[in-house]
Design an enzyme around this catalytic site. Sequence first.
Site, PDB file in Angstrom:
ATOM      1  N   LYS A 116       0.834  -1.218   0.000  1.00  0.00           N
ATOM      2  CA  LYS A 116       0.000   0.000   0.000  1.00  0.00           C
ATOM      3  C   LYS A 116       0.864   1.262   0.000  1.00  0.00           C
ATOM      4  CE  LYS A 116      -2.193  -0.916   3.886  1.00  0.00           C
ATOM      5  NZ  LYS A 116      -1.601  -2.193   4.301  1.00  0.00           N
ATOM      6  N   ARG A 150      11.597  -6.578   4.119  1.00  0.00           N
ATOM      7  CA  ARG A 150      11.247  -5.157   4.196  1.00  0.00           C
ATOM      8  C   ARG A 150      12.181  -4.392   5.140  1.00  0.00           C
ATOM      9  NH1 ARG A 150       5.208  -2.749   5.059  1.00  0.00           N
ATOM     10  NH2 ARG A 150       5.263  -3.527   7.192  1.00  0.00           N
ATOM     11  N   ARG A 197      -0.642  -8.960  14.019  1.00  0.00           N
ATOM     12  CA  ARG A 197      -1.183  -7.882  13.181  1.00  0.00           C
ATOM     13  C   ARG A 197      -2.134  -8.456  12.132  1.00  0.00           C
ATOM     14  NH1 ARG A 197       3.702  -5.115  10.648  1.00  0.00           N
ATOM     15  NH2 ARG A 197       2.286  -3.480  10.038  1.00  0.00           N
ATOM     16  N   ARG A 211      11.637  -3.053  10.586  1.00  0.00           N
ATOM     17  CA  ARG A 211      10.615  -2.581  11.524  1.00  0.00           C
ATOM     18  C   ARG A 211      10.393  -3.620  12.618  1.00  0.00           C
ATOM     19  NH1 ARG A 211       5.475  -0.304   8.282  1.00  0.00           N
ATOM     20  NH2 ARG A 211       4.474  -1.283  10.058  1.00  0.00           N
ATOM     21  N   ARG A 239      -8.735   1.663   9.557  1.00  0.00           N
ATOM     22  CA  ARG A 239      -8.391   0.271   9.845  1.00  0.00           C
ATOM     23  C   ARG A 239      -9.503  -0.418  10.627  1.00  0.00           C
ATOM     24  NH1 ARG A 239      -2.508   0.710   9.540  1.00  0.00           N
ATOM     25  NH2 ARG A 239      -1.499  -1.287   9.775  1.00  0.00           N
TER      26      ARG A 239
HETATM   27  P1  AMP Z   1       1.476   0.525   9.362  1.00  0.00           P
HETATM   28  O1  AMP Z   1       2.738   1.267   9.110  1.00  0.00           O
HETATM   29  O2  AMP Z   1       0.303   1.100   8.598  1.00  0.00           O
HETATM   30  O3  AMP Z   1       1.616  -0.952   9.150  1.00  0.00           O
HETATM   31  O4  AMP Z   1       1.122   0.744  10.908  1.00  0.00           O
HETATM   32  C1  AMP Z   1       2.006   0.343  11.935  1.00  0.00           C
HETATM   33  C2  AMP Z   1       1.265   0.295  13.264  1.00  0.00           C
HETATM   34  O5  AMP Z   1       0.757   1.592  13.584  1.00  0.00           O
HETATM   35  C3  AMP Z   1       0.037  -0.622  13.295  1.00  0.00           C
HETATM   36  O6  AMP Z   1       0.366  -1.972  13.541  1.00  0.00           O
HETATM   37  C4  AMP Z   1      -0.756   0.011  14.431  1.00  0.00           C
HETATM   38  O7  AMP Z   1      -0.208  -0.318  15.689  1.00  0.00           O
HETATM   39  C5  AMP Z   1      -0.511   1.492  14.207  1.00  0.00           C
HETATM   40  N1  AMP Z   1      -1.530   2.077  13.292  1.00  0.00           N
HETATM   41  C6  AMP Z   1      -1.315   2.595  12.055  1.00  0.00           C
HETATM   42  N2  AMP Z   1      -2.457   3.037  11.497  1.00  0.00           N
HETATM   43  C7  AMP Z   1      -3.433   2.774  12.407  1.00  0.00           C
HETATM   44  C8  AMP Z   1      -4.838   2.966  12.416  1.00  0.00           C
HETATM   45  N3  AMP Z   1      -5.495   3.515  11.371  1.00  0.00           N
HETATM   46  N4  AMP Z   1      -5.531   2.578  13.513  1.00  0.00           N
HETATM   47  C9  AMP Z   1      -4.894   2.041  14.577  1.00  0.00           C
HETATM   48  N5  AMP Z   1      -3.578   1.809  14.623  1.00  0.00           N
HETATM   49  C10 AMP Z   1      -2.834   2.171  13.547  1.00  0.00           C
END
Ligand code: AMP
Length: 216
Positions: free
Chosen positions: A13, A127, A171, A160, A88
Amino acid sequence: MRLVFLGVPGVGKGTQAEMVSAKYGIPKISTGDLLRAGVVQQTPLGKEAKQYMDRGDLVPDKVVIGLVEEKIGTSECEKGFILDGFPRTVNQARSLDQHLRHQDASIECALFLGASEETILERLSGRLVCSQCEESYHSAFRRPTLDSVCDECGAPVIRRRDDDPAVYRRRLKIYQKETAPLVEYYDAQGVLRRVASDRPVEAVADSVRRAVRGVV
Ligand code: AMP
């Protein structure tokens, strides 16, 4: 243009959102990037978010909804925005719709990127991300020119924490429960477009461009 990207963590994404952002000059808003920046800068929000992120849990809705509403209210987002990693949960999607309705606006396109579990695991296992500017890399497909150093800003490139297999499994479970229902949510609104992401980045980007062309 108001776009949302949907799909499991690691499906691509961020990469595709970045490409659409560059092509149309519309800002990309990644809640993950915003939260990680808060963690690095040790802001109160970052400190609160860190405990959830380290476990692979979702940060509470009220925190991320506030963050996104603030961002899309800025002049930078006058012509629209591309959301990556938000919404989300169905609750986040409803709040966003409600917020936009007050401005006579709506989400015009929700792009769902789908890929096999095998592809996702391959992408995730390699990654890498810059610890400062969030530029993304991959140990097999896009290595930094100098080992472990970001091409853009020179900061260390790292893995990460939440890509650790145990955290990632959590996740994924949360994705299936909380986020997967958004596909149906946006389909019911008639704005969902599906794109197969099991292909090279450029091929996916072509399909994304075709899907987006209809809404700009
Ligand atoms: P991402 O980089 O989008 O994979 O997000 C990394 C982490 O940030 C996720 O596993 C959540 O802990 C938190 N996070 C990111 N976006 C959201 C969201 N829209 N709602 C809740 N937690 C989020």
